[in-house]
Design a protein around this motif. Structure first.
Motif, short mmCIF file in Angstrom:
data_model
loop_
_atom_site.label_atom_id
_atom_site.label_comp_id
_atom_site.label_asym_id
_atom_site.label_seq_id
_atom_site.Cartn_x
_atom_site.Cartn_y
_atom_site.Cartn_z
N LYS A 193 0.86 -1.18 0.00
CA LYS A 193 0.00 0.00 0.00
C LYS A 193 0.90 1.23 0.00
O LYS A 193 1.75 1.40 0.89
CB LYS A 193 -0.90 0.01 1.23
N ILE A 194 0.77 2.08 -1.02
CA ILE A 194 1.57 3.30 -1.09
C ILE A 194 0.66 4.49 -1.43
O ILE A 194 -0.48 4.32 -1.84
CB ILE A 194 2.71 3.20 -2.12
N LYS A 195 1.21 5.67 -1.27
CA LYS A 195 0.44 6.89 -1.55
C LYS A 195 1.19 7.87 -2.44
O LYS A 195 0.60 8.67 -3.16
CB LYS A 195 0.07 7.58 -0.23
N GLU B 296 -5.51 9.08 -2.22
CA GLU B 296 -5.77 7.96 -1.33
C GLU B 296 -4.69 6.89 -1.51
O GLU B 296 -4.00 6.84 -2.52
CB GLU B 296 -7.15 7.35 -1.64
N TRP B 297 -4.58 5.99 -0.54
CA TRP B 297 -3.65 4.86 -0.64
C TRP B 297 -4.10 3.93 -1.76
O TRP B 297 -5.29 3.77 -2.02
CB TRP B 297 -3.63 4.08 0.67
#
Length: 764
Positions: free
Chosen positions: A668-670, A726-727
């Motif tokens: 999970k990245i942003k 958002e992620w």
């Protein structure tokens, strides 16, 4: 009362005896450049006023030089107790080779020329205390370690360049510089005398060169990249008279150093055109340049220009007996030639294809003139454009490609690439280094240079005459600053040129440099001391990350902290690599048993989500700027914003590149961000465009490729930032980076491929 009187007499006697000169014990042999064969023997030779000289008359010039040094320490040398013997030995084939044999009763120097004997003397001087060289040693005798040396240079051309056009230095400083070249067995001083910013040599037929071209109205303050440009408002300049030039040339000859003058053509000629506007294409008045860079006003290719240059060279040839004359040939924008009636007429009358072939015509014509006078030309590698003049020697500075092309064509080559030989680049990544043009060239990288390009076979390699260090002085207004930038890196260049590759050892060299610092102190040379600084680097093993610390000098401790506090004698001693599992600020320093020796090293590590991941690039970085390899782009460490050549920056010359980061699994990245260097004066431009795309473990697109916009970060860096609201989940991050392309007319480096430099890719 008598007791007191006798006590005073005894005190005076002791005081007088203590004034007697003492004998100096032998010092350890730590010679730079390293001899190619050195064998230590038992015993010592005592050099004193009793030492007798015996010599063959062929070597008498060197004997006179040695006598002058010895006399300054011991007075008139008339003794008979032991011997220094100078032997002319025609069995030694290389005229620069020598043999030095030190035994208890005799020192023997064998050489087939005065030059070889002179280099033996320079080695002998380094076996003596540093104070011997300047005559300040107060002693009755000096012991010299017995040894046997057989030595000769690896290359015939061993040079140092000094630009005096941007900033000018007194004749005494030029002589001091030549003294050091001689001590280091360097045989060529390349004197860069003319530029856009000033003409520094008296030419009697053209007095306006002294009156106008030698002076600029003001000088740029700060760095060229600082905007807007600021100036000091002070007239600056001067020139060397012909008598002063003769004095320098004679001084150098006595030390077996050849002085090669550089008279720039056809580019870097704005100062001369300011004095004589008819030499330019427009005929309009221009000023002597007040800032650095490349300028479009260059010599026009008409007969009047060639007449002027031939007249100038006639006077130059009278002053410099060197085989070679350097005629520049670099960075000559063709903008004026393209719209100049005279130049276009010349292209037509000579059957030339374009302005590049006109440059070849210009260089070839000047070469023919100098050949007719019994001389040869050297030019920067741009003289390859449009074809190479028949007998020219190429000085390769834009990497090694020009050298390879020239050598394969049977032309002599002198290696001086920016990546390893430009001493105007920063030599340390500490923040308190004095202002420099940019780049990063530490001592170790200079020492690692091999002047023979790997692309050349054994026969082609014979055309490589040697290498040269260059000192461009835009940011060196004082003699002290020149010395700071030159030393100790000049020591590495000396060893690169003299010592065979198999006899070089960097750790041993560092030990000798540390010892040599005392010699530089005695000679009042303002050297940079970075030997007690710390180098750091990230490594990854099986998905785990570690930080390593090293220092150049041995027998000392590295002490460090991980919380950003200053290290002390009580801090932890570094013994092995440090595990990194989170963002930290490391501070470390070198200590002996009593105190901190060097500056404090600081490294901030940003432990983001790509650290330790797998990364691939579809092109190899340029071999001159490999950084820490592809892994260096995701090691949590950001490079300097003033030194693009450090190990965090990867450089690509003219290439589009594609970078893929594999996070190992879906994460999970942003956001994703990275940074590019922008230094147009060094032909480094931000890319023409960058796209970023994201894929999942099945190579399905998460986000399609999106063109990213650049934002200025510092005066030298521009960044991009993909920051989503958002992620989201991704495994693969792909960058497609388009190189700036060929640099257009009117910009720095016009006509050349642009460089792309990229630093840390941060994933959060």
């Amino acid at each position: 009362m008598n007791f007191k009187k006798n006590y005073i007499l005894l005190f005076l006697l002791i005081a007088c005896l203590s004034c007697k000169k003492s004998e100096v014990k032998a010092i350890q042999a730590q010679i730079i450049p390293a001899p190619n064969s050195l064998k230590l023997l038992k015993g010592q030779f005592l050099l004193s006023s009793e030492t007798h000289l015996i010599y063959d008359e062929e070597l008498e010039p060197v004997v006179a030089y040695w006598k002058s040094l010895v006399t300054s320490v011991f007075g008139l040398n008339t003794g008979k107790s032991n011997i220094i013997r100078f032997v002319f030995d025609d069995a030694i084939q290389n005229p620069e080779a020598y043999r030095l044999n030190v035994k208890p009763e005799e020192i023997t120097i064998n050489a087939s020329s005065s030059k070889g004997a002179f280099y033996a003397v320079q080695t002998l001087i380094q076996l003596l205390p540093p104070e011997f060289a300047n005559g300040s040693l107060n002693t009755d005798g000096i012991y010299i370690q017995n040894l046997k040396i057989e030595d000769e240079p690896r290359f015939s051309y061993r040079g140092m360049h000094l630009d005096v056009a941007r900033h000018m230095y007194p004749i005494d400083f030029i002589k001091k510089h030549i003294d050091m070249l001689a001590m280091l067995k360097m045989n060529t001083f390349h004197w860069h005398l003319t530029e856009d910013q000033g003409w520094r040599i008296e030419i009697k037929k053209y007095p306006k060169l002294q009156e106008i071209a030698a002076y600029r109205d003001e000088t740029l303050i700060g760095h060229y990249s600082d905007q807007p440009h600021q100036f000091d408002g002070k007239k600056y300049g001067g020139y060397y008279t012909q008598d002063e030039v003769k004095e320098v040339v004679a001084y150098a000859q006595e030390r077996f150093v050849t002085v090669i003058p550089e008279i720039e053509m056809p580019g870097h000629s704005q100062a001369a055109i300011a004095a004589y506007p008819q030499l330019g294409c427009t005929g309009e008045q221009v000023e002597v340049a007040t800032k650095w860079g490349v300028f479009e006003d260059i010599y026009c290719a008409k007969d009047e220009t060639f007449d002027f240059l031939e007249d100038v060279l006639d006077e130059v040839l009278e002053l410099f007996p060197s085989k070679y004359i350097h005629i520049g040939g670099d960075e000559a924008p063709k903008t004026r030639w393209k719209t100049c009636d005279n130049c276009q007429a010349r292209i037509k009358s000579e059957g030339l294809k374009d302005e590049h072939e006109l440059q070849n015509y210009f260089i070839t014509r000047m070469e023919k003139y100098l050949n007719s006078k019994g001389r040869q030309i050297i030019g920067w590698d741009e003289i390859l454009e449009g074809g190479l003049a028949p007998n020219a020697t190429v000085m390769s500075w834009r990497g090694t490609e020009g050298a390879v092309e020239a050598a394969k064509s049977g032309h002599n080559v002198i290696m001086t690439p920016t990546s390893h030989c430009y001493l105007d680049y920063y030599q340390s990544d500490t923040d308190d280094e004095p202002l420099a043009i940019g780049g990063y060239l530490p001592l170790e990288k200079v020492y690692s240079f091999n002047p023979i390009p790997e692309e050349l076979n054994e026969e082609e390699a014979q055309y490589v005459l040697g290498s040269q260090g260059n000192i461009w002085t835009e940011y060196m207004p004082t003699e002290a600053q020149v010395e700071y930038m030159a030393y100790p890196r000049i020591l590495a260049i000396a060893e690169v040129n003299w010592t065979k590759s198999e006899n070089k050892n960097y750790e041993n060299f560092v030990t000798r440099v540390e010892n040599f610092h005392r010699r530089l102190d005695v000679l009042n040379i303002n050297y940079a001391n970075h030997l007690y600084e710390i180098e750091g680097g990230m490594t990854s093993e099986n998905g785990r990350s570690f930080y390593e610390l090293t220092t150049l000098t041995k027998g000392k401790d590295i002490r460090y902290t991980l919380d950003g506090t200053e290290p002390t004698l009580n801090s932890e001693v570094y013994t092995s690599q440090i595990p990194i599992t989170e963002s930290v600020k490391i501070k470390a320093a070198v200590f002996n048993s009593e105190k901190q020796l060097g500056k404090t090293f600081t490294q901030t590590i940003n432990y983001h989500k790509a650290v330790g991941a797998k990364i691939t690039i579809d092109k190899e970085p340029h071999k001159s700027y490999p950084g820490s390899g592809a892994e260096g782009l995701i090691n949590g460490i950001s490079g300097s914003d003033t030194r693009y050549g450090d190990k965090e920056w990867l450089g690509f010359w003219g290439d589009d590149i594609e970078i893929t980061i594999d996070l190992g699994k879906e994460k999970k990245i942003k956001s994703v961000e990275t940074i590019f260097y922008n230094a147009n004066g060094q032909w480094i431009y931000i890319p023409d465009g960058v796209q970023i795309g994201f894929l999942n473990s099945k190579n399905e697109i998460v986000f399609p490729f999106v063109e990213q916009l650049f934002e200025p970060i510092t005066r030298n860096t521009w960044g991009i930032n993909f920051d989503y609201d958002e992620w989201f989940i991704t495994r693969y991050i792909v960058f497609k980076i388009r190189n700036y392309g060929v640099i257009p007319e009117g910009k720095q480096g016009a006509g050349n491929k642009a460089w792309t430099f990229i630093d840390e890719i941060i994933v959060n």
